[in-house]
Design a protein around this motif. Structure first.
Motif, PDB file in Angstrom:
ATOM      1  N   LEU A  25     -11.730  86.942  42.172  1.00  0.00           N
ATOM      2  CA  LEU A  25     -11.416  86.045  41.056  1.00  0.00           C
ATOM      3  C   LEU A  25     -11.636  86.797  39.750  1.00  0.00           C
ATOM      4  O   LEU A  25     -12.637  87.504  39.588  1.00  0.00           O
ATOM      5  N   ARG A  26     -10.720  86.584  38.810  1.00  0.00           N
ATOM      6  CA  ARG A  26     -10.764  87.330  37.554  1.00  0.00           C
ATOM      7  C   ARG A  26     -10.724  86.367  36.368  1.00  0.00           C
ATOM      8  O   ARG A  26      -9.705  86.207  35.709  1.00  0.00           O
ATOM      9  N   GLY A  27     -11.833  85.662  36.140  1.00  0.00           N
ATOM     10  CA  GLY A  27     -11.934  84.786  34.975  1.00  0.00           C
ATOM     11  C   GLY A  27     -11.172  83.483  35.113  1.00  0.00           C
ATOM     12  O   GLY A  27     -10.395  83.104  34.235  1.00  0.00           O
ATOM     13  N   VAL A  28     -11.405  82.779  36.214  1.00  0.00           N
ATOM     14  CA  VAL A  28     -10.707  81.511  36.469  1.00  0.00           C
ATOM     15  C   VAL A  28     -11.427  80.356  35.783  1.00  0.00           C
ATOM     16  O   VAL A  28     -12.645  80.186  35.929  1.00  0.00           O
ATOM     17  N   SER A  29     -10.679  79.576  35.031  1.00  0.00           N
ATOM     18  CA  SER A  29     -11.193  78.351  34.416  1.00  0.00           C
ATOM     19  C   SER A  29     -10.335  77.178  34.885  1.00  0.00           C
ATOM     20  O   SER A  29      -9.106  77.248  34.831  1.00  0.00           O
ATOM     21  N   LEU A  30     -11.011  76.133  35.359  1.00  0.00           N
ATOM     22  CA  LEU A  30     -10.288  74.991  35.928  1.00  0.00           C
ATOM     23  C   LEU A  30     -11.120  73.732  35.723  1.00  0.00           C
ATOM     24  O   LEU A  30     -12.300  73.692  36.078  1.00  0.00           O
ATOM     25  N   THR A  31     -10.495  72.702  35.161  1.00  0.00           N
ATOM     26  CA  THR A  31     -11.146  71.403  34.998  1.00  0.00           C
ATOM     27  C   THR A  31     -10.363  70.358  35.784  1.00  0.00           C
ATOM     28  O   THR A  31      -9.135  70.294  35.674  1.00  0.00           O
ATOM     29  N   VAL A  32     -11.071  69.580  36.579  1.00  0.00           N
ATOM     30  CA  VAL A  32     -10.438  68.504  37.355  1.00  0.00           C
ATOM     31  C   VAL A  32     -11.132  67.198  36.992  1.00  0.00           C
ATOM     32  O   VAL A  32     -12.341  67.046  37.197  1.00  0.00           O
ATOM     33  N   GLU A  33     -10.357  66.273  36.458  1.00  0.00           N
ATOM     34  CA  GLU A  33     -10.914  64.988  36.034  1.00  0.00           C
ATOM     35  C   GLU A  33     -10.994  64.023  37.220  1.00  0.00           C
ATOM     36  O   GLU A  33     -10.320  64.192  38.239  1.00  0.00           O
ATOM     37  N   ARG A  34     -11.811  63.001  37.059  1.00  0.00           N
ATOM     38  CA  ARG A  34     -11.977  61.978  38.095  1.00  0.00           C
ATOM     39  C   ARG A  34     -10.633  61.312  38.394  1.00  0.00           C
ATOM     40  O   ARG A  34      -9.886  60.954  37.497  1.00  0.00           O
ATOM     41  N   GLY A  35     -10.311  61.196  39.686  1.00  0.00           N
ATOM     42  CA  GLY A  35      -9.073  60.538  40.085  1.00  0.00           C
ATOM     43  C   GLY A  35      -7.867  61.449  40.156  1.00  0.00           C
ATOM     44  O   GLY A  35      -6.766  60.999  40.489  1.00  0.00           O
ATOM     45  N   ASP A  36      -8.061  62.750  39.866  1.00  0.00           N
ATOM     46  CA  ASP A  36      -6.918  63.661  39.935  1.00  0.00           C
ATOM     47  C   ASP A  36      -6.682  64.104  41.386  1.00  0.00           C
ATOM     48  O   ASP A  36      -7.576  64.025  42.230  1.00  0.00           O
ATOM     49  N   TYR A  37      -5.477  64.539  41.671  1.00  0.00           N
ATOM     50  CA  TYR A  37      -5.074  65.003  43.000  1.00  0.00           C
ATOM     51  C   TYR A  37      -4.412  66.351  42.771  1.00  0.00           C
ATOM     52  O   TYR A  37      -3.294  66.431  42.267  1.00  0.00           O
TER      53      TYR A  37
END
Length: 234
Positions: A25-37
């Motif tokens: 992995l090379r600097g991965v940024s990921l946000t997952v909000e409640r209820g997302d698929y």
């Protein structure tokens, strides 16, 4: 304000050192909000399995930070990490991972047993989870008495029984025929409509088509993060 279920910031993962060093992995940024698929896609070697292991608290990043439901995972020791995994994440694997000589209901009860839930309450919740995946009448059957699709539905029931914050599925239809695949994806669609947070690791376009959002990795980096109108999810 509601905190994101997943908040990965600048995650790196390096295996080996010197000439054998591999940057998964090379600097991965990921946000997952409640209820997302969300469907996380990528070819072999893209880093998607490494990212799944970090999201599932099965591994830690070499650099960057990861918050699960607002909890800074890097601050936890092994015991607290195991508790977090048990309570907040429901895992669904390609190979089902059911215990062969135990009934479907007993398999579904396992996370509750690890969490110290009493027998009567375990049975009640396990039966409710089996009912949710359409297997209320198969609770007494052992895995070898069930089809592959039914075994995966038992695995989904086991993942749901703790009412986790996140349902994390790794190639959940990889070992299934087309009808069983449709059944499993139909369950995920229904869970998404109920507001469950789902992250699916897959290389199959058919599976990703059911998600509300597709994240694609290449060589350890996110190269695509897009929303879509999913199949089967209103």
């Amino acid at each position: 304000m509601d905190v994101p279920v997943l908040d990965v910031r600048g995650a790196t993962k390096v295996y080996g050192s010197g000439e054998t060093e591999v940057h998964a992995l090379r600097g991965v940024s990921l946000t997952v909000e409640r209820g997302d698929y969300v469907a996380i896609m990528g070819a072999s070697g893209s880093g998607k399995s490494t990212l799944m292991n970090i999201i599932g608290c099965l591994d830690v990043p070499s650099g960057g930070t990861y918050l699960l439901d607002g909890v800074h995972v890097g601050d936890l020791d092994e015991r607290r990490l195991a508790i977090l995994r048990n309570r907040r994440i429901g895992f669904v694997f390609q190979s089902f991972n059911l215990i062969p000589r135990m009934s479907a209901r007993a398999n579904v009860e396992l996370p509750l047993a690890y969490g110290g839930v009493k027998g009567g309450e375990r049975k009640r919740r396990a039966l409710a989870a089996l009912r949710e995946v359409g297997l209320a009448d198969r609770g007494g059957h052992e895995p070898n008495e069930l089809s592959g699709g039914q075994q995966q539905r038992v695995a989904i029931a086991r993942a749901l029984v703790t009412s986790p914050t996140l349902l994390l599925a790794d190639e959940p239809t990889g070992a299934l025929d087309s009808k069983s695949t449709a059944d499993v994806l139909g369950i995920f669609d229904r869970l998404a409509r109920q507001g469950r947070t789902i992250v699916v690791i897959t290389h199959e376009d058919e599976v990703a088509a059911h998600a509300k959002r597709v994240v694609r990795l290449v060589d350890g980096r996110i190269v695509e993060d897009r929303r879509q109108a999913p199949v089967g999810v209103a």
